[in-house]
Design a protein around this motif. Structure first.
Motif, PDB file in Angstrom:
ATOM      1  N   GLN A 271      -9.941 132.615  33.571  1.00  0.00           N
ATOM      2  CA  GLN A 271      -9.822 133.098  32.299  1.00  0.00           C
ATOM      3  C   GLN A 271     -11.052 132.887  31.766  1.00  0.00           C
ATOM      4  O   GLN A 271     -11.820 133.839  30.771  1.00  0.00           O
ATOM      5  N   ARG A 272     -11.952 131.767  31.752  1.00  0.00           N
ATOM      6  CA  ARG A 272     -13.252 131.711  31.389  1.00  0.00           C
ATOM      7  C   ARG A 272     -14.334 132.749  31.896  1.00  0.00           C
ATOM      8  O   ARG A 272     -14.948 133.433  31.004  1.00  0.00           O
ATOM      9  N   ARG A 273     -14.034 132.888  33.252  1.00  0.00           N
ATOM     10  CA  ARG A 273     -14.967 134.242  33.743  1.00  0.00           C
ATOM     11  C   ARG A 273     -14.574 135.449  33.224  1.00  0.00           C
ATOM     12  O   ARG A 273     -15.568 136.312  33.003  1.00  0.00           O
ATOM     13  N   ILE A 274     -13.511 136.052  33.062  1.00  0.00           N
ATOM     14  CA  ILE A 274     -12.929 137.134  32.520  1.00  0.00           C
ATOM     15  C   ILE A 274     -13.390 137.136  30.899  1.00  0.00           C
ATOM     16  O   ILE A 274     -13.738 138.312  30.466  1.00  0.00           O
ATOM     17  N   ILE A 275     -13.301 136.207  30.240  1.00  0.00           N
ATOM     18  CA  ILE A 275     -13.751 136.199  28.728  1.00  0.00           C
ATOM     19  C   ILE A 275     -15.321 136.504  28.831  1.00  0.00           C
ATOM     20  O   ILE A 275     -15.793 137.219  27.851  1.00  0.00           O
ATOM     21  N   MET A 276     -16.025 135.786  29.553  1.00  0.00           N
ATOM     22  CA  MET A 276     -17.480 135.972  29.655  1.00  0.00           C
ATOM     23  C   MET A 276     -17.791 137.296  30.021  1.00  0.00           C
ATOM     24  O   MET A 276     -18.550 138.056  29.336  1.00  0.00           O
ATOM     25  N   LEU A 277     -17.011 137.860  31.094  1.00  0.00           N
ATOM     26  CA  LEU A 277     -17.556 139.252  31.603  1.00  0.00           C
ATOM     27  C   LEU A 277     -17.244 140.301  30.496  1.00  0.00           C
ATOM     28  O   LEU A 277     -17.757 141.299  30.511  1.00  0.00           O
ATOM     29  N   THR A 278     -16.135 139.878  29.968  1.00  0.00           N
ATOM     30  CA  THR A 278     -15.437 140.910  28.754  1.00  0.00           C
ATOM     31  C   THR A 278     -16.514 140.870  27.626  1.00  0.00           C
ATOM     32  O   THR A 278     -17.007 141.788  27.083  1.00  0.00           O
ATOM     33  N   TYR A 279     -16.797 139.624  26.964  1.00  0.00           N
ATOM     34  CA  TYR A 279     -17.263 139.631  25.567  1.00  0.00           C
ATOM     35  C   TYR A 279     -18.808 139.252  25.753  1.00  0.00           C
ATOM     36  O   TYR A 279     -19.640 139.665  24.745  1.00  0.00           O
ATOM     37  N   TRP A 280     -19.222 138.680  26.935  1.00  0.00           N
ATOM     38  CA  TRP A 280     -20.681 138.444  27.180  1.00  0.00           C
ATOM     39  C   TRP A 280     -21.402 139.720  27.814  1.00  0.00           C
ATOM     40  O   TRP A 280     -22.455 140.115  27.499  1.00  0.00           O
TER      41      TRP A 280
ATOM     42  N   GLU B 196     -13.603 147.417  35.363  1.00  0.00           N
ATOM     43  CA  GLU B 196     -14.965 147.159  35.829  1.00  0.00           C
ATOM     44  C   GLU B 196     -14.886 145.701  36.437  1.00  0.00           C
ATOM     45  O   GLU B 196     -15.067 145.213  37.483  1.00  0.00           O
ATOM     46  N   ILE B 197     -14.193 144.879  35.349  1.00  0.00           N
ATOM     47  CA  ILE B 197     -13.958 143.520  35.763  1.00  0.00           C
ATOM     48  C   ILE B 197     -12.856 143.116  37.294  1.00  0.00           C
ATOM     49  O   ILE B 197     -13.333 142.419  37.954  1.00  0.00           O
ATOM     50  N   ALA B 198     -11.834 144.177  37.241  1.00  0.00           N
ATOM     51  CA  ALA B 198     -10.974 144.212  38.315  1.00  0.00           C
ATOM     52  C   ALA B 198     -11.717 144.427  39.612  1.00  0.00           C
ATOM     53  O   ALA B 198     -11.692 143.912  40.582  1.00  0.00           O
TER      54      ALA B 198
ATOM     55  N   LEU C  36     -15.128 144.063  40.117  1.00  0.00           N
ATOM     56  CA  LEU C  36     -16.211 143.244  40.196  1.00  0.00           C
ATOM     57  C   LEU C  36     -15.482 141.912  41.202  1.00  0.00           C
ATOM     58  O   LEU C  36     -15.978 141.290  42.052  1.00  0.00           O
ATOM     59  N   LEU C  37     -14.233 141.618  40.388  1.00  0.00           N
ATOM     60  CA  LEU C  37     -13.434 140.326  41.047  1.00  0.00           C
ATOM     61  C   LEU C  37     -12.534 140.659  42.158  1.00  0.00           C
ATOM     62  O   LEU C  37     -11.919 139.781  42.844  1.00  0.00           O
ATOM     63  N   ARG C  38     -12.381 142.087  42.461  1.00  0.00           N
ATOM     64  CA  ARG C  38     -11.377 142.395  43.481  1.00  0.00           C
ATOM     65  C   ARG C  38     -10.262 142.163  43.395  1.00  0.00           C
ATOM     66  O   ARG C  38      -9.546 141.538  44.297  1.00  0.00           O
ATOM     67  N   ALA C  39      -9.834 142.453  42.027  1.00  0.00           N
ATOM     68  CA  ALA C  39      -8.215 142.021  41.556  1.00  0.00           C
ATOM     69  C   ALA C  39      -7.801 143.394  41.000  1.00  0.00           C
ATOM     70  O   ALA C  39      -8.680 144.397  40.845  1.00  0.00           O
ATOM     71  N   SER C  40      -6.395 143.197  40.745  1.00  0.00           N
ATOM     72  CA  SER C  40      -5.865 144.520  40.207  1.00  0.00           C
ATOM     73  C   SER C  40      -6.132 144.312  38.755  1.00  0.00           C
ATOM     74  O   SER C  40      -6.463 143.507  38.274  1.00  0.00           O
ATOM     75  N   GLU C  41      -6.248 145.572  38.086  1.00  0.00           N
ATOM     76  CA  GLU C  41      -6.290 145.890  36.585  1.00  0.00           C
ATOM     77  C   GLU C  41      -5.304 144.782  35.935  1.00  0.00           C
ATOM     78  O   GLU C  41      -5.432 144.342  34.942  1.00  0.00           O
ATOM     79  N   SER C  42      -4.004 145.059  36.269  1.00  0.00           N
ATOM     80  CA  SER C  42      -2.911 144.275  35.723  1.00  0.00           C
ATOM     81  C   SER C  42      -3.218 142.725  35.785  1.00  0.00           C
ATOM     82  O   SER C  42      -2.787 142.022  34.651  1.00  0.00           O
ATOM     83  N   ARG C  43      -3.752 142.389  36.705  1.00  0.00           N
ATOM     84  CA  ARG C  43      -4.039 140.835  36.818  1.00  0.00           C
ATOM     85  C   ARG C  43      -5.050 140.463  35.802  1.00  0.00           C
ATOM     86  O   ARG C  43      -4.996 139.518  35.249  1.00  0.00           O
ATOM     87  N   VAL C  44      -6.033 141.333  35.753  1.00  0.00           N
ATOM     88  CA  VAL C  44      -7.334 140.874  34.963  1.00  0.00           C
ATOM     89  C   VAL C  44      -6.744 141.130  33.424  1.00  0.00           C
ATOM     90  O   VAL C  44      -7.126 140.301  32.588  1.00  0.00           O
ATOM     91  N   ARG C  45      -5.916 142.202  33.119  1.00  0.00           N
ATOM     92  CA  ARG C  45      -5.753 142.475  31.782  1.00  0.00           C
ATOM     93  C   ARG C  45      -4.597 141.354  31.221  1.00  0.00           C
ATOM     94  O   ARG C  45      -4.620 140.882  30.369  1.00  0.00           O
TER      95      ARG C  45
ATOM     96  N   ALA D 198      -4.585 138.093  32.647  1.00  0.00           N
ATOM     97  CA  ALA D 198      -5.369 136.859  32.429  1.00  0.00           C
ATOM     98  C   ALA D 198      -6.373 136.920  31.008  1.00  0.00           C
ATOM     99  O   ALA D 198      -6.517 135.914  30.645  1.00  0.00           O
ATOM    100  N   LEU D 199      -6.698 138.195  30.574  1.00  0.00           N
ATOM    101  CA  LEU D 199      -7.459 138.290  29.525  1.00  0.00           C
ATOM    102  C   LEU D 199      -6.756 138.221  28.402  1.00  0.00           C
ATOM    103  O   LEU D 199      -6.910 137.259  27.460  1.00  0.00           O
ATOM    104  N   ALA D 200      -5.358 138.707  28.272  1.00  0.00           N
ATOM    105  CA  ALA D 200      -4.534 138.435  27.302  1.00  0.00           C
ATOM    106  C   ALA D 200      -3.984 136.918  27.096  1.00  0.00           C
ATOM    107  O   ALA D 200      -4.125 136.440  26.040  1.00  0.00           O
TER     108      ALA D 200
END
Length: 173
Positions: free
Chosen positions: A122-131, A138-140, A142-151, A153-155
Motif C-alpha cells: 500500500q505504501r508503495r502504491i501510494i508513493m507511485l501514485t502521489y509521488w 502504469e503501476i499495475a 510496473l508491479l506486474r499486477a492486475s489493474e484491479s489489484r492495484v486499484r 490496494a490504492l482504495a
C-alpha cells in the motif's frame, strides 16, 4: 535496414537522447522518493541510463515503465549492499517540508504515523501514485499486477490514511 549513408551509431545516439530527454526527470524523481542523498540519486540515475544504453535497440527503445523497473532493480541492489537501507517512511520524512500548510494542516509526525499503518504494498502504491504521478495502469504494469489489484490496494490505502488522519470520506488522500 541501414543504407550506405546512414551511421548506425548516430541512430543509436539519437534514439538514446530521445529516451533520456523524455524520461530522465521521471527516473530521478522516482529515486528521490527513497534516496535522500543528491549525489547518490545522481549516481543511481546514471546507472539506470547506463543499463538502458547497453541494452538499447533503436527499433524498440525502453519506455518509462521499463526504466522505472530498472530503477527499482538498482535500488534493490543498493539496499542489499547497504545495511542502513531507508524505507518508504524515511523517504517520505526526508521529502516533506516543514510547512504544515503544505500537508493540509497535518504535521510530519501525523503523516508518518498514517503511512506507518499501511502495508508495504500500500505504501508503495501510494508513493507511485502521489509521488511519481503514475496512473493505475502504469503501476499495475510496473508491479506486474492486475489493474484491479492495484486499484483495490490504492482504495484501501487511501481509506486507511483517511481513517488514521481522522478525515471524513471525502475521496481525497
Amino acid at each position: 535496414m541501414i543504407g550506405r549513408g546512414e551511421d548506425p551509431s548516430s541512430l543509436r545516439n539519437e534514439v538514446f537522447t530521445r529516451v533520456f530527454d523524455a524520461h530522465w526527470a521521471s527516473v530521478r524523481h522516482h529515486i528521490e522518493g527513497v534516496v535522500p542523498d543528491d549525489d547518490e540519486v545522481s549516481e543511481i540515475v546514471s546507472e539506470v541510463f547506463l543499463v538502458a544504453w547497453s541494452r538499447l535497440r533503436p527499433s524498440h527503445p525502453p519506455g518509462k515503465i521499463w526504466l522505472l523497473r530498472e530503477t527499482d532493480r538498482q535500488l534493490r541492489i543498493r539496499s542489499r549492499r547497504s545495511p542502513a537501507a531507508r524505507g518508504a517512511l524515511d523517504a517520505v520524512h526526508s521529502g516533506l517540508s516543514g510547512d504544515p500548510e503544505a500537508l493540509g494542516g497535518f504535521g510530519r509526525s501525523e503523516v508518518l504515523r498514517a503511512l506507518g499503518v499501511l502495508t508495504p504494498l500500500q505504501r508503495r502504491i501510494i508513493m507511485l501514485t502521489y509521488w511519481d504521478g503514475l496512473a493505475v495502469g502504469e503501476i499495475a504494469e510496473l508491479l506486474r499486477a492486475s489493474e484491479s489489484r492495484v486499484r483495490k490496494a490504492l482504495a484501501r490505502a487511501e481509506e486507511r490514511l483517511r481513517a488514521t488522519l481522522g478525515l471524513e470520506e471525502t475521496g481525497s488522500a
